[in-house]
Design a protein around this motif. Structure first.
Motif, PDB file in Angstrom:
ATOM      1  N   UNK A   1       9.477  -7.300 -11.791  1.00 38.10           N
ATOM      2  CA  UNK A   1      10.008  -7.448 -13.142  1.00 38.10           C
ATOM      3  C   UNK A   1       8.974  -7.224 -14.245  1.00 38.10           C
ATOM      4  N   UNK A   2       7.748  -6.876 -13.887  1.00 41.82           N
ATOM      5  CA  UNK A   2       6.696  -6.622 -14.878  1.00 41.82           C
ATOM      6  C   UNK A   2       6.497  -5.122 -15.067  1.00 41.82           C
ATOM      7  N   UNK A   3       6.318  -4.695 -16.299  1.00 43.38           N
ATOM      8  CA  UNK A   3       6.191  -3.270 -16.617  1.00 43.38           C
ATOM      9  C   UNK A   3       4.874  -2.658 -16.155  1.00 43.38           C
ATOM     10  N   UNK A   4       3.792  -3.414 -16.261  1.00 39.43           N
ATOM     11  CA  UNK A   4       2.480  -2.822 -16.026  1.00 39.43           C
ATOM     12  C   UNK A   4       1.756  -3.372 -14.804  1.00 39.43           C
ATOM     13  N   UNK A   5       2.456  -4.055 -13.934  1.00 47.25           N
ATOM     14  CA  UNK A   5       1.865  -4.562 -12.695  1.00 47.25           C
ATOM     15  C   UNK A   5       2.738  -4.168 -11.524  1.00 47.25           C
ATOM     16  N   UNK A   6       2.091  -3.933 -10.393  1.00 49.23           N
ATOM     17  CA  UNK A   6       2.813  -3.658  -9.154  1.00 49.23           C
ATOM     18  C   UNK A   6       1.946  -4.119  -7.992  1.00 49.23           C
ATOM     19  N   UNK A   7       2.601  -4.511  -6.926  1.00 50.89           N
ATOM     20  CA  UNK A   7       1.907  -4.853  -5.686  1.00 50.89           C
ATOM     21  C   UNK A   7       2.615  -4.100  -4.567  1.00 50.89           C
ATOM     22  N   UNK A   8       1.824  -3.365  -3.795  1.00 45.54           N
ATOM     23  CA  UNK A   8       2.363  -2.614  -2.672  1.00 45.54           C
ATOM     24  C   UNK A   8       1.860  -3.210  -1.372  1.00 45.54           C
ATOM     25  N   UNK A   9       2.727  -3.247  -0.381  1.00 49.24           N
ATOM     26  CA  UNK A   9       2.337  -3.609   0.971  1.00 49.24           C
ATOM     27  C   UNK A   9       2.380  -2.354   1.824  1.00 49.24           C
ATOM     28  N   UNK A  10       1.327  -2.122   2.586  1.00 40.37           N
ATOM     29  CA  UNK A  10       1.224  -0.929   3.430  1.00 40.37           C
ATOM     30  C   UNK A  10       0.886  -1.374   4.844  1.00 40.37           C
ATOM     31  N   UNK A  11       1.549  -0.760   5.835  1.00 38.60           N
ATOM     32  CA  UNK A  11       1.275  -1.081   7.241  1.00 38.60           C
ATOM     33  C   UNK A  11       1.175   0.200   8.052  1.00 38.60           C
ATOM     34  N   UNK A  12       0.187   0.223   8.960  1.00 39.07           N
ATOM     35  CA  UNK A  12       0.031   1.335   9.897  1.00 39.07           C
ATOM     36  C   UNK A  12      -0.174   0.771  11.295  1.00 39.07           C
ATOM     37  N   UNK A  13       0.300   1.509  12.285  1.00 34.98           N
ATOM     38  CA  UNK A  13       0.187   1.087  13.686  1.00 34.98           C
ATOM     39  C   UNK A  13      -0.322   2.264  14.494  1.00 34.98           C
ATOM     40  N   UNK A  14      -1.236   1.979  15.441  1.00 36.74           N
ATOM     41  CA  UNK A  14      -1.760   3.029  16.303  1.00 36.74           C
ATOM     42  C   UNK A  14      -2.287   2.402  17.589  1.00 36.74           C
ATOM     43  N   UNK A  15      -2.506   3.242  18.551  1.00 33.17           N
ATOM     44  CA  UNK A  15      -3.103   2.805  19.806  1.00 33.17           C
ATOM     45  C   UNK A  15      -4.612   2.722  19.733  1.00 33.17           C
ATOM     46  N   UNK A  16      -5.204   3.208  18.631  1.00 36.52           N
ATOM     47  CA  UNK A  16      -6.660   3.206  18.473  1.00 36.52           C
ATOM     48  C   UNK A  16      -7.048   2.570  17.142  1.00 36.52           C
ATOM     49  N   UNK A  17      -8.018   1.673  17.182  1.00 37.25           N
ATOM     50  CA  UNK A  17      -8.464   0.986  15.969  1.00 37.25           C
ATOM     51  C   UNK A  17      -9.061   1.966  14.961  1.00 37.25           C
ATOM     52  N   UNK A  18      -9.765   2.957  15.446  1.00 38.52           N
ATOM     53  CA  UNK A  18     -10.376   3.943  14.561  1.00 38.52           C
ATOM     54  C   UNK A  18      -9.353   4.726  13.768  1.00 38.52           C
ATOM     55  N   UNK A  19      -8.232   5.027  14.400  1.00 39.37           N
ATOM     56  CA  UNK A  19      -7.186   5.772  13.713  1.00 39.37           C
ATOM     57  C   UNK A  19      -6.535   4.912  12.623  1.00 39.37           C
ATOM     58  N   UNK A  20      -6.368   3.630  12.884  1.00 38.44           N
ATOM     59  CA  UNK A  20      -5.831   2.726  11.870  1.00 38.44           C
ATOM     60  C   UNK A  20      -6.766   2.685  10.670  1.00 38.44           C
ATOM     61  N   UNK A  21      -8.059   2.564  10.916  1.00 39.46           N
ATOM     62  CA  UNK A  21      -9.041   2.532   9.832  1.00 39.46           C
ATOM     63  C   UNK A  21      -9.015   3.825   9.028  1.00 39.46           C
ATOM     64  N   UNK A  22      -8.897   4.968   9.699  1.00 38.10           N
ATOM     65  CA  UNK A  22      -8.826   6.258   9.008  1.00 38.10           C
ATOM     66  C   UNK A  22      -7.590   6.346   8.119  1.00 38.10           C
ATOM     67  N   UNK A  23      -6.452   5.895   8.635  1.00 32.19           N
ATOM     68  CA  UNK A  23      -5.215   5.941   7.854  1.00 32.19           C
ATOM     69  C   UNK A  23      -5.309   5.051   6.618  1.00 32.19           C
ATOM     70  N   UNK A  24      -5.888   3.874   6.773  1.00 33.96           N
ATOM     71  CA  UNK A  24      -6.019   2.982   5.631  1.00 33.96           C
ATOM     72  C   UNK A  24      -6.970   3.560   4.588  1.00 33.96           C
ATOM     73  N   UNK A  25      -8.023   4.223   5.033  1.00 31.86           N
ATOM     74  CA  UNK A  25      -8.930   4.877   4.078  1.00 31.86           C
ATOM     75  C   UNK A  25      -8.228   6.028   3.365  1.00 31.86           C
ATOM     76  N   UNK A  26      -7.356   6.735   4.065  1.00 34.44           N
ATOM     77  CA  UNK A  26      -6.574   7.805   3.434  1.00 34.44           C
ATOM     78  C   UNK A  26      -5.642   7.217   2.370  1.00 34.44           C
TER      79      UNK A  26
END
Length: 93
Positions: A47-72
Motif C-alpha cells: 500500500x506504499x507508493x515508494x517502498x516495496x519488498x520482494x521475496x525471491x527463492x531458488x532451488x538447485x542440487x548444487x550450493x554453488x548454483x544457488x549462490x550464482x543465481x542469487x548473485x544474478x
C-alpha cells in the motif's frame, strides 16, 4: 537439495502512485523470473507508493548454483534505475 531465499527492500523514488509502483515492481519481477528462473513475489509494503519488498527463492542440487543465481538476481536489482536497494537479507538452506 539447496535452497536460497532473499528478502529485498526497495525504495522507488520516482513512483508517484500505486499504479506507477506496480509497473516498476512487475517489470523487475518479470526480469528476475525470465533471467534466473527464480520464484519472485512482492511480500510487503503493497500500500506504499515508494517502498516495496520482494521475496525471491531458488532451488538447485548444487550450493554453488544457488549462490550464482542469487548473485544474478542482485545484479538485476542493482541495474534497475527506478529502484534503490535498501536491504538484502539472504539465507541458504
Amino acid at each position: 537439495m539447496f535452497v536460497g531465499i532473499v528478502r529485498i527492500e526497495l525504495h522507488l523514488p520516482a513512483s508517484g502512485s500505486l499504479k506507477s509502483k506496480r509497473q516498476i515492481v512487475r517489470s523487475l519481477k518479470e526480469r528476475i523470473r525470465s533471467r534466473t528462473r527464480a520464484a519472485v513475489a512482492e511480500v510487503d509494503h503493497q500500500d506504499l507508493w515508494q517502498r516495496a519488498a520482494l521475496g525471491v527463492a531458488v532451488v538447485s542440487g548444487e550450493a554453488g548454483q544457488v549462490a550464482e543465481q542469487l548473485q544474478a538476481v542482485r545484479g538485476l536489482v542493482d541495474q534497475t534505475h527506478e529502484a534503490t536497494m535498501l536491504d538484502w537479507q539472504e539465507q541458504m538452506l
